[in-house]
Design an enzyme around this catalytic site. Sequence first.
Site: not given
Lengths: 565, 565
Positions: A146, A148-149, A280, A282-283, A285, A484
């Site tokens: 997690f 900033g969510g 998230g 693989l590991g 950061i 966008y």
Amino acid sequence: MFYHELNSKIDYTRTNLRWNAWGANDQDFGRKAQMPQILELLKREFQLDTIRETPAVALEDIHLPKSKLSPADLKNLSSFVGKNNLKVDRFERVFHSAGRSYYDVLRLHTNKLKSFVDAVVYPQKDSEIIKILEYCSKNKISIIPFGGGSSVVGGLEVIKGKGQKAVLSLDTTRMAEILSIDPISLTATIQAGIYGPKLEHELNLKRYTLGHFPQSFEYSTLGGWVAARSAGQQSNRYGKIEEIIASAKLISPSGVVETLRAPAASIGPDWNQIIAGSEGLLGIITEVTVKLHKIPETRKYFGLVFPEIRSSLNFIRKANHAEIKTSMLRLSDANETRLYEYLGQLGKKNTPIRILKNLIQNAVLKLKGLEEGKKCVVLVGLDGSRLDVARSFEALKPLWQKAGALYAGEKLGQNWIHGRFNMPYLRNHIMQFGMGVDTMETSTTYDRLEDLHQAGLEALEASIPGSKAMCHLSHSYHDGACLYYTILFPMDEKKPEEQWLKMKKKVSDTFANHKAPISHHHGVGFDHKSWYQNALGKTGVAGLNGLKKVLDQKEVLNPGKLFHS
Amino acid sequence: MFYHELNSKIDYTRTNLRWNAWGANDQDFGRKAQMPQILELLKREFQLDTIRETPAVALEDIHLPKSKLSPADLKNLSSFVGKNNLKVDRFERVFHSAGRSYYDVLRLHTNKLKSFVDAVVYPQKDSEIIKILEYCSKNKISIIPFGGGSSVVGGLEVIKGKGQKAVLSLDTTRMAEILSIDPISLTATIQAGIYGPKLEHELNLKRYTLGHFPQSFEYSTLGGWVAARSAGQQSNRYGKIEEIIASAKLISPSGVVETLRAPAASIGPDWNQIIAGSEGLLGIITEVTVKLHKIPETRKYFGLVFPEIRSSLNFIRKANHAEIKTSMLRLSDANETRLYEYLGQLGKKNTPIRILKNLIQNAVLKLKGLEEGKKCVVLVGLDGSRLDVARSFEALKPLWQKAGALYAGEKLGQNWIHGRFNMPYLRNHIMQFGMGVDTMETSTTYDRLEDLHQAGLEALEASIPGSKAMCHLSHSYHDGACLYYTILFPMDEKKPEEQWLKMKKKVSDTFANHKAPISHHHGVGFDHKSWYQNALGKTGVAGLNGLKKVLDQKEVLNPGKLFHS
């Protein structure tokens, strides 16, 4: 001197953050006072008989199941980080169980969210993370990293891995220091849990900028940007985050991957570009070295009004092909231009002089072929030395003139800069009154841009009858650009979730049919997984999953997303 | 109009290519007539008593073992590609069993090469490749993908996979067409087996350029560039090949990975950046979509003379930080400057006027503090519109003037352009006379550049007593630059291989001690494997190997290199 006006005073104390809406409790939509008028506009535009109130459920009423972590687990986990840094209270668990997509917020509002993390851990050191990963791997606990969510693609959807017993949220925001700055090579090594405003503010104090301003800037972290391949609003000048990173450190359950600090190398597949976009899986950061820039000497942001979409797209393409230095070329299509014009008028008194001025202005625009309903605004951002900015301006001028555009002055640019991080707060308000709003984005090459622009709008409006879709083009490149979309719609009273799912499917299928990626800068998460997997193909997906299985042998990291089946 | 003078008439018929030296039989070193003078210089510089002849062994005498492929294998393989496209003759097998590193060529010269491919297959279609990969996976045959064969890092070292029975070279050069050009998005989709000159010539005919000119340009292929993360001499403008690719197709034994055509995306780890640098371990690259540029309106290439290395390094750093558009900033250190000056004088008559001119020139240089033995030349390359080129020149001028440099005119630049692909041929000649020459390269951030430059030179000269090392800086970036070393030395008469291995180890250890990558653009191959693995760490290596095992389950693709153990 600071690069841009930034709000560096946000209080990120957890309980000061909204658990079910954008932002902090003491921050709000700048035009809040005009909400009655905005609601009236919505009523008129969507031909609603009435504006109904749809207040959100209270935190106390959220159906939060008991934590599935045992007292022994909680004791062990808290022993790694200290008692104060393991949280199981209602606020922390709910806050960490969803991102900030319309779908996530909707489910929080309506008490329909079904899965929640069982605890939240706040490590501060690599060594603590290593212990947590080891413990969770041994004890069948899934982990959702997690930052900033602010994920809007279900990156935080709470999914328990197969055969696992609980889900832990690993919040990185206690790791938030600038560790070193190299003034010779213009790089900085920074802990990944730092929020945008603190990072930029501290760099600005030393006359540097990262230049990375995603829409989520105020509530997202460096690590989150890297994990999701974020794009800042000045990406024409500074690049997407994957171009800004020089090296990174990733802590996986099997060990650490730390890439070399080198400006370029020929040493196999680029691990920086595997870490970027890993979301998230693989590991964790924990550190990123980034390229810095000196704060530009000056800036010039201004608006241009084009007769229609085609000429404005051509302008952007030609500006890129002519290699003119720009920070931003932001095109609002006719629908978005109309909305912003309306918002721009809000709160201004209709004095006789003002009415006359508007009449004359409209007559002039019409004379030039710039008609309401067709005309498009392009905001141009230039940052750099005075000389470079002046030269870019002069180089762009013949391009927009040839395209039949009118120069609309710097006020539009200034207004955009001041309000740039404000729009997400608007959703907080309109969702209280039965209105839904969502955004989705893709990118494609110039040859397909106009077709895809139109197809995306049509797909969106067809997916929710009575909705209004609009689009802007926020990032452009040598060979293409990002599209966008925003869609505004009256919420389905009975089945708002199904309404959203149908819309999401329709527009995502449209992107896929046009061989356009399911995201330009939001990411894949859970919401985009099936389109991502279809586009990448089974060999590509299986390959990344093979890599994951080496780093995360027990498959505890962010299960069920991206390439993880 | 063609971008640069290119030799697009090279005949790549296999038997016209040298099997044990650089280039084609009908191409040669431009100053071949001056070889006696060059040999005299070498004798003097290296204080040799005599120049000894060290002729290469003849092809007929190469100790070539019998092919380990059975008649059934050969029959089956040829059924996939047609009889004429499966080769087992001596020339083809030897030609495909080594690259063009000093070590490879040395072993060919001295009949010390020990491993050879058992056959060479030339597929022309994806469907043929799929059949070959499937057959080899089933029948325990290792495959070494082959582009131009110019690897200088043991990328073609013939290593048989564990438990495998034979090694097949898969030559891609029959897949060499430009498939399509998109003039709107400025991209082209091209078969990966195309050689540099054909690719550039055909693009030039339509007024485009790829702008990618690695030193190996004439004898390397698009697929090889991508596989090894090649850098072209104008990389400041066009980027390294990994920045030029827009998408790629990789055929692995488990299936095809084909990346989406999008200018940017946020869809997980970037497969383009996994394919780039895969060096044949993950699959065969068959198609690449690349970004094109219009041929620049003009160019200006000129020389600058700096008093010493530090001021020239600072100039390059400041030019990058000032964001001045350049194509090339190529710094030769004092040793290399001296060599090029000597070569420049060769073949010119020493008339009294010339002698006087040289005397005056030297006096002026000395007066300006530009002394022989210290002074460094920077070649600046500018390409673009007339306006951009003029502006870059004016922006650079105060930087070099402040650094105490003298403008040395465009002749230096012109000479460099004309001779740019010529130097590798020189080695063909001097290796016939007991002289060895090799190159190795790395990159680092600006703060460490001067130290590493010196450390590399010292390591090289210490590794072979009596050798002469020099360095140039051929590619520069926002945060650092590449260092490219050349070492010249009298071959050890008895143990030339050991002499090379010792040198390679010493300089590679030095790069590693400075935390600099083992390569900036040559790649990893077999020669750099242990330094690569040490730098990446066991988790990073294992992760990539995990990915490989999914794509190449029988581990037939280029065994024993990079991350494959």
